[in-house]
Design an enzyme around this catalytic site. Structure first.
Site, PDB file in Angstrom:
ATOM      1  N   SER A 138       0.838  -1.197   0.000  1.00  0.00           N
ATOM      2  CA  SER A 138       0.000   0.000   0.000  1.00  0.00           C
ATOM      3  C   SER A 138       0.870   1.242   0.000  1.00  0.00           C
ATOM      4  CB  SER A 138      -0.884   0.004   1.256  1.00  0.00           C
ATOM      5  OG  SER A 138      -1.539   1.237   1.424  1.00  0.00           O
ATOM      6  N   TYR A 151      -1.843  -0.440  10.452  1.00  0.00           N
ATOM      7  CA  TYR A 151      -1.875  -0.775   9.023  1.00  0.00           C
ATOM      8  C   TYR A 151      -0.606  -0.275   8.329  1.00  0.00           C
ATOM      9  CZ  TYR A 151      -3.736  -1.355   4.298  1.00  0.00           C
ATOM     10  OH  TYR A 151      -3.931  -1.743   2.992  1.00  0.00           O
TER      11      TYR A 151
END
EC number: 1.1.1.162
Length: 246
Positions: A138, A151
């Site tokens: 990501s 995350y």
């Protein structure tokens, strides 16, 4: 999506294949000739996937269960291509991060990638095949985002794991790369970013002025799996519309 790349006869495993990016990758690989095994922990998603694309084989597993994964993935292989897409995003302010959210995120976003990759890479080495692994990371691995402490950290760890994998597996002719998308317009992405104010704040930081579509990510993953990227390993392919340069 029709692919200009051919994976005819290649065996591929895709994790997190029930929905979103993973599902689209599984379908695209199957349509490009690969023999695909789709892994998800949600049986209903796998059933609808096989209705959409009957040639796909399925594995219903929770990746946090190492013993079950070892047995099932070991029996389903060997594979030449692997896409580690499964992930969880439990968003909490830093001061409110819970142990359970941390553990689940570490188990799926990091531990499962390491474990599944070990199983599949051992198969590749035993079969003496040149393999390719793509880990779905990501833009959050590269830039701090509010409420994303866990995350961001797990995705950053995934990037480094991928680079070490590339170094150690390279002599076995196994390539390892990551794709690092911005917000992607999956069904979940559309829901999570449906607030115009929230979406505008992010889009204003993206030079191309838009979020990624699922096919933007799928095309990049297929490229990195293919022989078209035969000299690329240990790389992070940003699919962020320029987010990191702004």
């Amino acid at each position: 999506m029709e692919s200009y790349l051919s994976f005819r006869g290649r065996r591929a495993l895709v994790t997190g294949a029930g929905k979103g990016i993973g599902r689209a990758v599984a379908v695209a690989l199957s349509r490009a000739g690969a023999r695909v095994t789709a892994l998800s922990r949600t049986a209903a998603d796998l059933e609808s996937l096989t209705r959409e694309c009957p040639g796909i084989e399925t594995l219903c597993l929770d990746l946090a269960d190492w013993e079950a994964v070892e047995a099932a993935v070991g029996a389903a292989g060997p594979f030449e291509l692997l896409v580690n897409n499964a992930a969880v995003a439990e968003l909490q302010p830093f001061l409110e991060v819970t142990r359970s959210a941390l553990q689940r995120s570490l188990d799926v976003n990091f531990g499962a990638v390491l474990h599944v990759s070990q199983i599949v890479a051992r198969q590749m080495i035993a079969q003496q095949v040149a393999g390719a692994i793509v880990n779905v990371s990501s833009q959050a691995s590269k830039r701090a985002l509010r409420d994303h402490a866990v995350y961001c950290s797990t995705k950053s760890a995934l990037d480094m794991l991928s680079r070490v994998m590339a170094m150690e597996l390279g002599p076995h002719k196994i390539r390892v790369n990551t794709v690092n998308p911005t917000v992607v317009m999956t069904d979940m992405g559309r829901i999570n970013w449906s607030d115009p104010q929230k979406a505008a704040a992010m889009i204003n930081r993206i030079p191309l002025g838009k979020f990624a579509e699922v096919d933007d990510v799928v095309n990049s993953i297929l490229f990195l799996l293919s022989d078209k990227s035969a000299m690329t390993t240990g790389s992070s392919l940003m699919i962020d519309g320029g987010f990191l340069v702004s």
